[in-house]
Design an enzyme around this catalytic site. Structure first.
Site, PDB file in Angstrom:
ATOM      1  N   TYR A 270       8.418  -5.299  -6.551  1.00  0.00           N
ATOM      2  CA  TYR A 270       8.842  -3.906  -6.775  1.00  0.00           C
ATOM      3  C   TYR A 270       9.640  -3.773  -8.072  1.00  0.00           C
ATOM      4  CZ  TYR A 270       6.696  -2.468  -2.488  1.00  0.00           C
ATOM      5  OH  TYR A 270       5.737  -2.185  -1.540  1.00  0.00           O
TER       6      TYR A 270
ATOM      7  N   GLY B   4      -7.311  11.935  -6.328  1.00  0.00           N
ATOM      8  CA  GLY B   4      -7.020  10.562  -6.738  1.00  0.00           C
ATOM      9  C   GLY B   4      -6.606   9.639  -5.614  1.00  0.00           C
ATOM     10  N   THR B   5      -7.228   9.795  -4.459  1.00  0.00           N
ATOM     11  CA  THR B   5      -6.921   8.867  -3.357  1.00  0.00           C
ATOM     12  C   THR B   5      -8.218   8.402  -2.703  1.00  0.00           C
ATOM     13  OG1 THR B   5      -5.786   8.599  -1.224  1.00  0.00           O
ATOM     14  CG2 THR B   5      -6.429  10.852  -1.813  1.00  0.00           C
TER      15      THR B   5
ATOM     16  N   CYS C 170      28.474   0.487   1.844  1.00  0.00           N
ATOM     17  CA  CYS C 170      29.128  -0.233   2.955  1.00  0.00           C
ATOM     18  C   CYS C 170      29.686  -1.589   2.537  1.00  0.00           C
ATOM     19  CB  CYS C 170      28.169  -0.397   4.129  1.00  0.00           C
ATOM     20  SG  CYS C 170      26.811  -1.554   3.817  1.00  0.00           S
TER      21      CYS C 170
ATOM     22  N   CYS D  70      19.956   0.938   1.992  1.00  0.00           N
ATOM     23  CA  CYS D  70      20.667  -0.187   2.611  1.00  0.00           C
ATOM     24  C   CYS D  70      20.164  -0.347   4.044  1.00  0.00           C
ATOM     25  CB  CYS D  70      22.169   0.086   2.597  1.00  0.00           C
ATOM     26  SG  CYS D  70      23.105  -1.202   3.429  1.00  0.00           S
TER      27      CYS D  70
ATOM     28  N   HIS E 216       5.395   8.279   1.132  1.00  0.00           N
ATOM     29  CA  HIS E 216       5.546   6.820   1.104  1.00  0.00           C
ATOM     30  C   HIS E 216       6.828   6.380   0.394  1.00  0.00           C
ATOM     31  CE1 HIS E 216       0.946   6.066   1.847  1.00  0.00           C
ATOM     32  NE2 HIS E 216       1.583   6.483   2.905  1.00  0.00           N
TER      33      HIS E 216
HETATM   34  P1  OAD Z   1      -6.284   3.655  -3.970  1.00  0.00           P
HETATM   35  O1  OAD Z   1      -6.142   2.610  -5.001  1.00  0.00           O
HETATM   36  O2  OAD Z   1      -6.708   3.241  -2.612  1.00  0.00           O
HETATM   37  O3  OAD Z   1      -7.331   4.752  -4.461  1.00  0.00           O
HETATM   38  C1  OAD Z   1      -7.234   5.338  -5.725  1.00  0.00           C
HETATM   39  C2  OAD Z   1      -8.374   6.310  -5.911  1.00  0.00           C
HETATM   40  O4  OAD Z   1      -8.227   6.917  -7.192  1.00  0.00           O
HETATM   41  C3  OAD Z   1      -9.769   5.657  -5.899  1.00  0.00           C
HETATM   42  O5  OAD Z   1     -10.625   6.382  -5.025  1.00  0.00           O
HETATM   43  C4  OAD Z   1     -10.235   5.750  -7.344  1.00  0.00           C
HETATM   44  O6  OAD Z   1     -11.636   5.990  -7.457  1.00  0.00           O
HETATM   45  C5  OAD Z   1      -9.464   6.962  -7.849  1.00  0.00           C
HETATM   46  N1  OAD Z   1      -9.188   6.927  -9.297  1.00  0.00           N
HETATM   47  C6  OAD Z   1      -8.982   5.876 -10.104  1.00  0.00           C
HETATM   48  N2  OAD Z   1      -8.743   6.250 -11.365  1.00  0.00           N
HETATM   49  C7  OAD Z   1      -8.798   7.610 -11.373  1.00  0.00           C
HETATM   50  C8  OAD Z   1      -8.632   8.613 -12.366  1.00  0.00           C
HETATM   51  N3  OAD Z   1      -8.363   8.313 -13.635  1.00  0.00           N
HETATM   52  N4  OAD Z   1      -8.773   9.913 -12.002  1.00  0.00           N
HETATM   53  C9  OAD Z   1      -9.053  10.247 -10.712  1.00  0.00           C
HETATM   54  N5  OAD Z   1      -9.203   9.350  -9.727  1.00  0.00           N
HETATM   55  C10 OAD Z   1      -9.081   8.048 -10.045  1.00  0.00           C
HETATM   56  O7  OAD Z   1      -4.903   4.467  -3.941  1.00  0.00           O
HETATM   57  P2  OAD Z   1      -4.349   5.459  -2.816  1.00  0.00           P
HETATM   58  O8  OAD Z   1      -5.454   6.158  -2.132  1.00  0.00           O
HETATM   59  O9  OAD Z   1      -3.287   6.267  -3.435  1.00  0.00           O
HETATM   60  O10 OAD Z   1       0.515   2.645   0.289  1.00  0.00           O
HETATM   61  O11 OAD Z   1      -3.697   4.429  -1.826  1.00  0.00           O
HETATM   62  C11 OAD Z   1      -3.065   4.907  -0.663  1.00  0.00           C
HETATM   63  C12 OAD Z   1      -1.956   3.977  -0.269  1.00  0.00           C
HETATM   64  O12 OAD Z   1      -2.450   2.642  -0.208  1.00  0.00           O
HETATM   65  C13 OAD Z   1      -0.822   3.872  -1.284  1.00  0.00           C
HETATM   66  O13 OAD Z   1       0.115   4.914  -1.175  1.00  0.00           O
HETATM   67  C14 OAD Z   1      -0.215   2.545  -0.954  1.00  0.00           C
HETATM   68  C15 OAD Z   1      -1.458   1.736  -0.798  1.00  0.00           C
HETATM   69  O14 OAD Z   1      -1.381   0.634   0.005  1.00  0.00           O
HETATM   70  C16 OAD Z   1       1.489   1.755   0.563  1.00  0.00           C
HETATM   71  O15 OAD Z   1       1.855   0.895  -0.212  1.00  0.00           O
HETATM   72  C17 OAD Z   1       2.088   1.937   1.916  1.00  0.00           C
END
Ligand code: OAD
Length: 237
Positions: A53, A175-176, A138, A116, A108
């Site tokens: 991190y 973007g997910t 603390c 803490c 998240h």
């Molecule tokens: P992911 O890495 O799973 O997915 C990212 C998405 O963004 C993919 O579908 C890509 O195709 C897309 N992508 C990549 N580049 C892009 C761009 N320039 N423009 C648009 N889209 C693009 O990430 P998340 O779905 O955010 O949680 O992941 C969800 C959670 O999984 C995160 O919050 C994290 C991770 O584990 C924890 O750590 C608890």
């Protein structure tokens, strides 16, 4: 028009923060989340978790918001008095805020905060964390952790998120990959409630079939183009 927006790592990809699951350079293809992003991993090896991190915090401090973040901030400002706007992000970065978004729900958690584990105080934090630090609230040592949600922990503000989704007319996922719940389930919830669902992503997400409409392309192009259309329509209506 009441708009509910969910963002993920793809939104910040063009700010050089990378994603989790993209082939090749995704964080979870290079690092094992079970060794770095669970409460058990932190209990077993806090130094390794802190180092991971700390690296991500340093990358974030060097990053800048992009055109997609800025467009969503313009949308929030443009919809004032015209409809509700709810922005929830899975991202732990602060790029929405730095782009000008006023209200962001970080389901998240936030990388620029520490918490803490003894007294539960959360506090802004921009420096490296380590097991040698003392909680300023603390006074205990070795109890500070990143204020983020790990696998096996419950995401934050779920009641407010569910309420906002239920009151929306349009659900937009940006973007997910749609692979981590509960966020991955929002589109199903939206469909059950009769809410229109729109996906903006580089490629079809895992649950792409559930969306009514989609636009595939880089967020820095696709999001501003969509925002301009929504703002133009909201002025006309
Ligand atoms: P992911 O890495 O799973 O997915 C990212 C998405 O963004 C993919 O579908 C890509 O195709 C897309 N992508 C990549 N580049 C892009 C761009 N320039 N423009 C648009 N889209 C693009 O990430 P998340 O779905 O955010 O949680 O992941 C969800 C959670 O999984 C995160 O919050 C994290 C991770 O584990 C924890 O750590 C608890």
């Amino acid at each position: 028009m009441n708009i509910f927006i969910l963002t993920g790592a793809g939104l910040s990809a063009e700010s050089n923060l990378g994603t989790f699951r993209d082939k090749g350079d995704g964080l979870w293809t290079r690092f094992d989340p079970m060794k770095l992003a669970t409460p058990g991993a932190f209990a077993r090896n806090p130094g390794e978790v802190h180092a991971f991190y700390n690296m991500r915090r340093q990358n974030l401090l060097a990053a800048e918001p992009n055109e997609a973040h800025r467009a969503l901030a313009r949308l929030e400002a443009g919809l004032v008095g015209r409809g509700n706007f709810f922005l929830v992000t899975q991202n732990i970065d602060d790029l929405h805020e730095r782009a000008g978004s006023q209200r962001v729900t970080h389901m998240h958690g936030e990388l620029l905060k520490a918490r803490c584990t003894a007294c539960t105080s959360a506090m802004p934090w921009r420096e490296d964390l380590s097991v040698n630090l003392t909680c300023p609230h603390c006074g205990r040592t070795g109890t500070l952790r990143p204020d983020v949600v790990w696998f096996g922990e419950v995401p934050l503000q779920m009641d407010a998120i569910d309420d906002a989704l239920a009151q929306s007319d349009l659900f937009v996922s940006i973007g997910t990959s749609g692979s981590v719940y509960p966020a991955a389930g929002f589109v199903e919830q939206a469909k059950e409630l009769g809410i229109r669902a729109y996906e903006i992503n580089l490629e079809p997400s895992d649950n792409a079939r559930l969306f009514d409409e989609a636009h595939y392309g880089p967020a820095t192009q696709a999001v501003p183009a969509w925002v301009e259309k929504v703002l133009a329509a909201s002025v006309r209506s």
